[in-house]
Design an enzyme around this catalytic site. Structure first.
Site, PDB file in Angstrom:
ATOM      1  N   ARG B  13       0.872  -1.298  -0.136  1.00 48.26           N
ATOM      2  CA  ARG B  13       0.094  -0.086   0.022  1.00 48.26           C
ATOM      3  C   ARG B  13       0.961   1.293   0.214  1.00 48.26           C
ATOM      4  NH1 ARG B  13      -2.229   0.789   6.175  1.00 48.26           N
ATOM      5  NH2 ARG B  13      -0.597  -0.717   7.270  1.00 48.26           N
ATOM      6  N   SER B  40      -4.833   4.626   6.018  1.00 49.73           N
ATOM      7  CA  SER B  40      -4.525   3.459   5.517  1.00 49.73           C
ATOM      8  C   SER B  40      -4.152   3.101   4.029  1.00 49.73           C
ATOM      9  CB  SER B  40      -5.958   2.624   5.910  1.00 49.73           C
ATOM     10  OG  SER B  40      -6.190   2.354   7.097  1.00 49.73           O
ATOM     11  N   GLU B  61     -19.091   4.831   0.033  1.00 49.41           N
ATOM     12  CA  GLU B  61     -18.179   3.995  -1.050  1.00 49.41           C
ATOM     13  C   GLU B  61     -19.116   4.189  -2.673  1.00 49.41           C
ATOM     14  OE1 GLU B  61     -18.582   2.537   1.592  1.00 49.41           O
ATOM     15  OE2 GLU B  61     -16.663   2.572   2.428  1.00 49.41           O
ATOM     16  N   PHE B  86     -14.429  -2.928   0.207  1.00 50.22           N
ATOM     17  CA  PHE B  86     -15.314  -2.074  -0.125  1.00 50.22           C
ATOM     18  C   PHE B  86     -14.988  -1.236  -1.392  1.00 50.22           C
ATOM     19  CE2 PHE B  86     -13.990  -1.450   4.589  1.00 50.22           C
ATOM     20  CZ  PHE B  86     -14.980  -2.407   5.070  1.00 50.22           C
ATOM     21  N   HIS B 112      -5.578  -3.831   1.370  1.00 49.95           N
ATOM     22  CA  HIS B 112      -6.224  -4.860   2.604  1.00 49.95           C
ATOM     23  C   HIS B 112      -6.940  -5.720   1.833  1.00 49.95           C
ATOM     24  CE1 HIS B 112      -4.792  -1.208   5.052  1.00 49.95           C
ATOM     25  NE2 HIS B 112      -5.122  -1.717   6.014  1.00 49.95           N
ATOM     26  N   ASP B 120      -8.477  -7.954  11.702  1.00 51.11           N
ATOM     27  CA  ASP B 120      -9.916  -7.286  11.540  1.00 51.11           C
ATOM     28  C   ASP B 120     -11.044  -8.520  11.188  1.00 51.11           C
ATOM     29  OD1 ASP B 120      -9.727  -4.822  12.326  1.00 51.11           O
ATOM     30  OD2 ASP B 120      -9.191  -4.021  10.397  1.00 51.11           O
ATOM     31  N   ARG B 170      -1.821  -4.937   3.141  1.00 49.12           N
ATOM     32  CA  ARG B 170      -1.556  -4.109   4.295  1.00 49.12           C
ATOM     33  C   ARG B 170      -0.154  -4.355   4.898  1.00 49.12           C
ATOM     34  NH1 ARG B 170      -2.940  -5.613   9.885  1.00 49.12           N
ATOM     35  NH2 ARG B 170      -2.639  -3.372  11.196  1.00 49.12           N
TER      36      ARG B 170
END
Lengths: 281, 317
Positions: B13, B40, B61, B86, B112, B120, B170
């Site tokens: 990322r 992020s 989104e 998302f 991610h 998560d 990530r």
């Protein structure tokens, strides 16, 4: 600038085009199309600075986005009558290999269409994006969009409404076709929209209402007023009250003609109520 | 055997963030949108340097995808940023209608992705996104393997007209491809020559494939390793040329075996050159909480399992 009688003549011809397109393939959405004839004719023939020599980017042009894509018959008729493509092409509506797909699309390269629509609730976001691009390009033209009232049940509309006011997208005029009807019945019966004026105002929009959305003078004046209110750090919402099926007596005021085509006899009656003005395709 | 050196673990990322920042300075039509995950996605630097071209859309989104589509009308090149989940599943219809079907020049950049999002858990660990995106006509699908390649890919996709899905992750992982290397969409990268088995990998599992090749080499097995960064369009020739030599193949990806790279490879082989294939991928399951390393171990997405599958598939020749 067209005079009022000229606009009325275009509207009448557009109404003929709508019912003829839908009748020819026994498919399509005449009710909402007829109700929005005055509005879309006004935009393309009186209000918008636009170029039928179509360019996708539309820089230094006013832009229109149809979010409730199922009323494609009125959109196609107005575009054709404004010179975007030959009126004869209306004969191909919803037929195999046509550029006039059931719902508008860029995919077949039909001049005048800048986004696919039909899956509801997406057009306001797209219109905001186009309005933001105009600001980046120092292009002072206006972006218009049209949405069904039933379409407001889609959550994305309210994401977009929140964004537009928070970010002062004031070169956007979003019109809601308030005809009070959707497929399953009245909007009140299906999922009540509540007080739309209060809702949009609470979302930070400048709201004006056109009570007679099928009166061409009222529409012209209302849209002009909306433009005068734009560029004051708020997005503009027009609540355009129309009658579904307007101009064809047996279709008026009912949700039953949302997506139903007239038969031969009904077509004859509809055409008799809207005599030819500019020449049929 | 060619030796690849890890120049230091870095997150893919951050490669995206660095590429986007560089793009901002060389292409004034590039704009960026983010749905409340600027940190992020490592988009802060672009946002700081080009506030007029950065759109914070909030946790919305669907609206972000629509605005991105609209921004292309007027010549902008929008890069959207949020988690892979998302970026795809949540907004599939918005991408389908307003971007893919409308042929809008939007770059959907997704961090991610896969299990390595970690703690998560499954709500955030999408393992279906490659499948969702590759099914869309006209969509280019890219999954980069390290920091340097992600940066290069980010810069390269701005010059490609059309919708692109760029998938990255990530955690900090080995950074081993050349700094400021070239990136050609749709062109596989041949990493290791071999004659006994072909390993094609994408994303984080490319490094694992190289590690597996080392293990196999110690056992006297010669593995060819190919980095498939572009899943669509797939470099079919690179795959077919390799299996014609080795006679068997292992595909490796941080994704469900349904709908991923492995399935695209299987389709190619079935049509052109039927070949034994084994899949290193999740087996039609959701993920769960855990550290990235624990999850890769539990779901068999690592060098050890790639090496094991290679030995299995060789027996099927």
């Amino acid at each position: 600038m067209a005079d009022i009688q000229q606009l009325k003549d275009i509207v009448t011809q557009v109404r003929r085009d709508i019912v003829r397109q839908v009748h020819a393939v026994n498919s399509g959405h005449p009710g909402g199309s007829l109700g929005c004839a005055e509005f879309i004719v006004t935009l393309y023939n009186e209000i918008m600075d636009h170029n039928p020599d179509f360019s996708m980017d539309g820089v230094n042009e006013d832009l229109f986005f149809l979010s409730n894509g199922h009323i494609s018959p009125v959109y196609y008729s107005v575009l054709a009558r404004a010179g975007y493509f030959p009126v004869e092409e209306l004969n191909t509506f919803r037929k195999l290999n046509t550029r006039l797909q059931g719902h508008p699309t860029t995919h077949e390269g039909l001049p005048g269409i800048r986004i696919a629509s039909g899956s509801l609730g997406q057009g306001m976001s797209v219109a905001i994006g186009a309005a933001l691009a105009k600001k980046l390009n120092n292009d002072d033209k206006t972006v218009f969009s049209l949405h069904g009232d039933g379409e407001l049940q889609e959550g994305q509309i309210w994401e977009a409404a929140m964004y537009a006011s928070a970010n002062h997208v004031d070169n956007l005029i979003a019109t809601i076709d308030v005809n009070g009807q959707q497929i399953d019945g009245s909007t009140d019966a299906v999922l009540s929209l509540g007080d739309l004026k209060n809702k949009f105002e609470a979302f930070g929009w400048e709201v004006l209402t056109i009570e007679k959305g099928n009166d061409i003078e009222a529409v012209v004046n209302g849209v002009r007023e909306a433009i005068s209110l734009s560029r004051k750090r708020k997005p503009i919402c027009i609540l355009l009250h129309t009658e579904m099926g307007n101009g064809v007596d047996f279709m008026m005021g009912s949700h039953k003609w949302h997506g139903v085509a007239p038969n031969d006899e009904q077509l004859e009656s509809a055409l008799a109520q809207n005599p030819e003005t500019l020449g049929d395709y | 055997m060619k030796v690849y050196e890890n120049t230091g673990n870095k997150d893919t990322r951050s490669g995206f963030g660095a590429g986007l920042t560089e793009l901002g300075n060389i292409n004034e039509n590039v704009v960026a949108l983010c749905a409340d995950l600027t940190g992020s996605l490592k988009m802060n630097e672009f946002a700081n340097q080009h506030p007029d071209r950065f759109y914070q859309v909030g946790i919305a989104e669907a609206n972000m995808m629509g605005i991105a589509a609209g921004l292309t009308i007027g010549g902008k090149i929008p890069f959207t940023g949020t988690f892979a989940n998302f970026s795809t599943g949540r907004v599939y219809d918005q991408i389908r209608q307003s971007i893919a079907y409308s042929d809008k020049n939007v770059k959907i950049c997704a961090s991610h992705s896969g299990l390595t999002l970690g703690e998560d858990g499954a709500t955030h660990q999408i393992l279906e996104d490659i499948g969702l995106m590759k099914m869309l006509p006209g969509m280019t699908v890219i999954n980069t393997c390290d920091y340097n390649q992600t940066k290069a890919a980010t810069i390269a996709i701005a010059d490609h007209h059309g919708p692109v899905y760029l998938r990255f992750g990530r955690p900090k992982v080995a950074n081993f491809t050349p700094e400021n290397g070239s990136f050609e969409i749709g062109k596989a990268v041949h990493l290791q020559d071999g004659k006994d088995v072909t390993i094609v990998a994408t994303g984080h599992l490319v490094w694992e494939a190289l590690e597996a090749a080392k293990e196999l080499n110690e056992k006297g097995i010669s593995a060819e390793v190919i980095n498939i960064h572009t899943i669509k369009p797939l470099d079919e020739k690179a795959i077919l040329d390799s299996v014609k030599k080795t006679g068997c193949i292992v595909t490796a990806e941080e994704h469900n075996y349904l709908g991923g790279l492995g399935e695209s490879v299987a389709r190619t082989l079935a049509q052109h050159h039927p070949t034994p294939q084994e899949f290193v991928a999740t087996q039609d399951t959701f993920g769960e909480s855990g550290t990235p390393a624990q999850l890769l171990e539990k779901y068999g997405l690592n060098a050890a399992n790639i090496a094991a599958k290679a030995q299995q598939v060789i027996k099927r020749k």
